[in-house]
Design a protein around this motif. Sequence first.
Motif, PDB file in Angstrom:
ATOM      1  N   TYR A 166       0.835  -1.197   0.000  1.00 44.93           N
ATOM      2  CA  TYR A 166       0.000   0.000   0.000  1.00 44.93           C
ATOM      3  C   TYR A 166       0.875   1.253   0.000  1.00 44.93           C
ATOM      4  CZ  TYR A 166       1.025  -1.057   4.867  1.00 44.93           C
ATOM      5  OH  TYR A 166       1.648  -1.396   6.023  1.00 44.93           O
ATOM      6  N   ILE A 167       0.223   2.374  -0.312  1.00 45.12           N
ATOM      7  CA  ILE A 167       0.871   3.680  -0.259  1.00 45.12           C
ATOM      8  C   ILE A 167       0.578   4.265   1.105  1.00 45.12           C
ATOM      9  CG2 ILE A 167       0.888   6.001  -1.265  1.00 45.12           C
ATOM     10  CD1 ILE A 167       1.713   3.867  -3.254  1.00 45.12           C
ATOM     11  N   GLN A 168       1.599   4.782   1.769  1.00 41.72           N
ATOM     12  CA  GLN A 168       1.345   5.427   3.055  1.00 41.72           C
ATOM     13  C   GLN A 168       2.257   6.625   3.222  1.00 41.72           C
ATOM     14  OE1 GLN A 168       3.597   5.489   5.788  1.00 41.72           O
ATOM     15  NE2 GLN A 168       5.181   4.329   4.713  1.00 41.72           N
ATOM     16  N   GLU A 169       1.779   7.602   3.966  1.00 41.10           N
ATOM     17  CA  GLU A 169       2.581   8.769   4.299  1.00 41.10           C
ATOM     18  C   GLU A 169       2.295   9.188   5.735  1.00 41.10           C
ATOM     19  OE1 GLU A 169       4.994  10.154   2.688  1.00 41.10           O
ATOM     20  OE2 GLU A 169       4.698   9.309   0.680  1.00 41.10           O
ATOM     21  N   GLY A 170       3.271   9.838   6.341  1.00 44.28           N
ATOM     22  CA  GLY A 170       3.142  10.325   7.701  1.00 44.28           C
ATOM     23  C   GLY A 170       4.432  10.004   8.424  1.00 44.28           C
ATOM     24  N   PRO A 171       4.564  10.397   9.668  1.00 36.96           N
ATOM     25  CA  PRO A 171       3.543  11.084  10.456  1.00 36.96           C
ATOM     26  C   PRO A 171       3.368  12.538  10.032  1.00 36.96           C
ATOM     27  CG  PRO A 171       5.586  10.979  11.682  1.00 36.96           C
ATOM     28  CD  PRO A 171       5.807  10.198  10.424  1.00 36.96           C
ATOM     29  N   SER A 172       2.160  13.027  10.282  1.00 38.43           N
ATOM     30  CA  SER A 172       1.832  14.416  10.019  1.00 38.43           C
ATOM     31  C   SER A 172       1.182  14.988  11.265  1.00 38.43           C
ATOM     32  CB  SER A 172       0.837  14.505   8.866  1.00 38.43           C
ATOM     33  OG  SER A 172       0.329  15.827   8.742  1.00 38.43           O
ATOM     34  N   THR A 183     -12.524  10.912   2.967  1.00 42.05           N
ATOM     35  CA  THR A 183     -11.593  11.991   2.661  1.00 42.05           C
ATOM     36  C   THR A 183     -12.311  13.053   1.832  1.00 42.05           C
ATOM     37  OG1 THR A 183     -10.838  10.707   0.770  1.00 42.05           O
ATOM     38  CG2 THR A 183      -9.544  10.539   2.791  1.00 42.05           C
ATOM     39  N   LEU A 213      -4.444  17.254   7.486  1.00 40.76           N
ATOM     40  CA  LEU A 213      -3.065  16.820   7.723  1.00 40.76           C
ATOM     41  C   LEU A 213      -2.124  17.913   7.246  1.00 40.76           C
ATOM     42  CD1 LEU A 213      -3.586  13.146   6.581  1.00 40.76           C
ATOM     43  CD2 LEU A 213      -3.280  13.954   8.924  1.00 40.76           C
ATOM     44  N   LEU A 262       0.808  16.779   4.683  1.00 40.65           N
ATOM     45  CA  LEU A 262       0.524  15.931   3.522  1.00 40.65           C
ATOM     46  C   LEU A 262      -0.446  16.624   2.575  1.00 40.65           C
ATOM     47  CD1 LEU A 262      -0.030  12.482   5.318  1.00 40.65           C
ATOM     48  CD2 LEU A 262       2.100  13.460   4.467  1.00 40.65           C
ATOM     49  N   PHE A 274      -3.492  15.462  -0.450  1.00 45.05           N
ATOM     50  CA  PHE A 274      -4.256  14.425  -1.143  1.00 45.05           C
ATOM     51  C   PHE A 274      -4.535  14.899  -2.561  1.00 45.05           C
ATOM     52  CE2 PHE A 274      -6.702  13.124   3.021  1.00 45.05           C
ATOM     53  CZ  PHE A 274      -5.559  12.508   3.513  1.00 45.05           C
ATOM     54  N   ARG A 295      -6.206  13.024  -6.481  1.00 44.81           N
ATOM     55  CA  ARG A 295      -6.822  11.821  -7.072  1.00 44.81           C
ATOM     56  C   ARG A 295      -6.169  11.619  -8.425  1.00 44.81           C
ATOM     57  NH1 ARG A 295     -10.300   9.509  -3.258  1.00 44.81           N
ATOM     58  NH2 ARG A 295     -10.836  11.218  -1.886  1.00 44.81           N
ATOM     59  N   GLU A 322      -8.067   7.557  -7.989  1.00 44.99           N
ATOM     60  CA  GLU A 322      -7.998   7.087  -6.598  1.00 44.99           C
ATOM     61  C   GLU A 322      -7.063   7.983  -5.795  1.00 44.99           C
ATOM     62  OE1 GLU A 322     -10.029   4.883  -5.608  1.00 44.99           O
ATOM     63  OE2 GLU A 322     -10.410   3.434  -7.214  1.00 44.99           O
ATOM     64  N   LEU A 323      -7.215   7.918  -4.489  1.00 48.98           N
ATOM     65  CA  LEU A 323      -6.445   8.765  -3.583  1.00 48.98           C
ATOM     66  C   LEU A 323      -4.938   8.532  -3.727  1.00 48.98           C
ATOM     67  CD1 LEU A 323      -6.626  10.782  -1.151  1.00 48.98           C
ATOM     68  CD2 LEU A 323      -6.403   8.785   0.325  1.00 48.98           C
ATOM     69  N   ILE A 345      -1.437  10.062  -1.848  1.00 49.60           N
ATOM     70  CA  ILE A 345      -1.023  10.801  -0.650  1.00 49.60           C
ATOM     71  C   ILE A 345       0.447  11.156  -0.811  1.00 49.60           C
ATOM     72  CG2 ILE A 345      -0.846  10.690   1.874  1.00 49.60           C
ATOM     73  CD1 ILE A 345      -2.667   8.033   1.505  1.00 49.60           C
TER      74      ILE A 345
END
Lengths: 168, 168, 168
Positions: free
Chosen positions: B19-25, B98, B138, B141, B143, B145, B155-156, B158
Amino acid sequence: MNPILCLSLLLLASGTFAYIQEGPSSLSVYALRLGPGEEIVTSLFKFVQEKKLRAPFVITCVGSVTKATLRLANSDAQNTNEIIHLKERFEIVSLVGTLNEDAHLHISLSDKDGKTIGGHAMGNLEVFTTAEIVIGELSDLQFTREMDERTGFPELVIRPRSENTTSA
Amino acid sequence: MNPILCLSLLLLASGTFAYIQEGPSSLSVYALRLGPGEEIVTSLFKFVQEKKLRAPFVITCVGSVTKATLRLANSDAQNTNEIIHLKERFEIVSLVGTLNEDAHLHISLSDKDGKTIGGHAMGNLEVFTTAEIVIGELSDLQFTREMDERTGFPELVIRPRSENTTSA
Amino acid sequence: MNPILCLSLLLLASGTFAYIQEGPSSLSVYALRLGPGEEIVTSLFKFVQEKKLRAPFVITCVGSVTKATLRLANSDAQNTNEIIHLKERFEIVSLVGTLNEDAHLHISLSDKDGKTIGGHAMGNLEVFTTAEIVIGELSDLQFTREMDERTGFPELVIRPRSENTTSA
């Protein structure tokens, strides 16, 4: 004229906002775990009072209950909403809302067949095994409830904390 | 190669993340109250535009509506999802999702019998008495699409804000 | 005596709190997007391990699945909860709970008719098109699970991070 009303009229006139909004605010977060037999609405109410929270709301809640008193959606203008007293084991699949002096909480519960039932949480949400709840508190805002002539109910009013307004 | 795609391939290759993930924010929070007759999806959309939010999402929402247009779950590969237009008083028991330019919101609503109905919120969510909504943004970050060939939908995506990407 | 037990007894004795609570804490936030075929519970578990999160929970989740394994609410003291394996396209209309080593997640799903089904998310939540998930991590707290004699399950224990307790 009430400054909030004044602001609302200005915003309505400007055509950009009809709703009331405040922010951005920073956030403080609390976590709770309730055990068997504890009642969720009362516990949250006590918690908010003890911590003197001024703009609290539910972020997430997972758990199970053995009972629930729900006020259902309004059927029509003539009839008041029905209140039902459930006595059955349910999983909590959502708990949403704000938590100041008059908490406004809606809940959905799933039963032994997975079927869900939902409405306004009146109380009597007695924990079966556990309830894990995360509460947010907006550090820069305060929630009060004030009569809204349009609905006949005291409705949420959101203000910056810098405004000198008392909150319960 | 697009750096996000490159990163995704690397992560896939490493076997740790698909999966795609980002953070911490860090997070900024806003609170809104909508009154009778206001439409929730449009109001949230306006709010996000006015405040120029770049990675907004719903934290909680409690309230009631008199109408809703929902797109239901997909039945099978041949059939497109059914869209239903409800005209009835409901309690909002969940609102998730979102909120950037193409809001992705799902909702569940409970009726006068406590029965719940849910799906993708298309709009037409006209407030009955009130809607109290807490929105998170956030700070670090953004967002967007982007078309995902696997789904045929935008689709989202990030990304950290430091990457120089435009957002609506 | 265990300090948490001691504190609980004191609070019980004082008549103010029966539940366990900690905070305020500041919050870090992560955003994820899962694609077709990815499993939600496993992905969240991996994510929490990779990031070494110590007090994580779901803030919001929107998306769709093609499958789900749910443990339903307990019917009565004699019967264990039923587990059902669904294989159908659903919209996710709520996902709530905490995410440390033993995630405690409840979910509600809406089907092609808008009907919702809910329960404890056991896994097998295979994404249909997308799942957009926002995760909060309490920076100042840590979640563990410890046996609760009252329920017979390892239940959530919330502690300040300053206490020298190991977390998985």
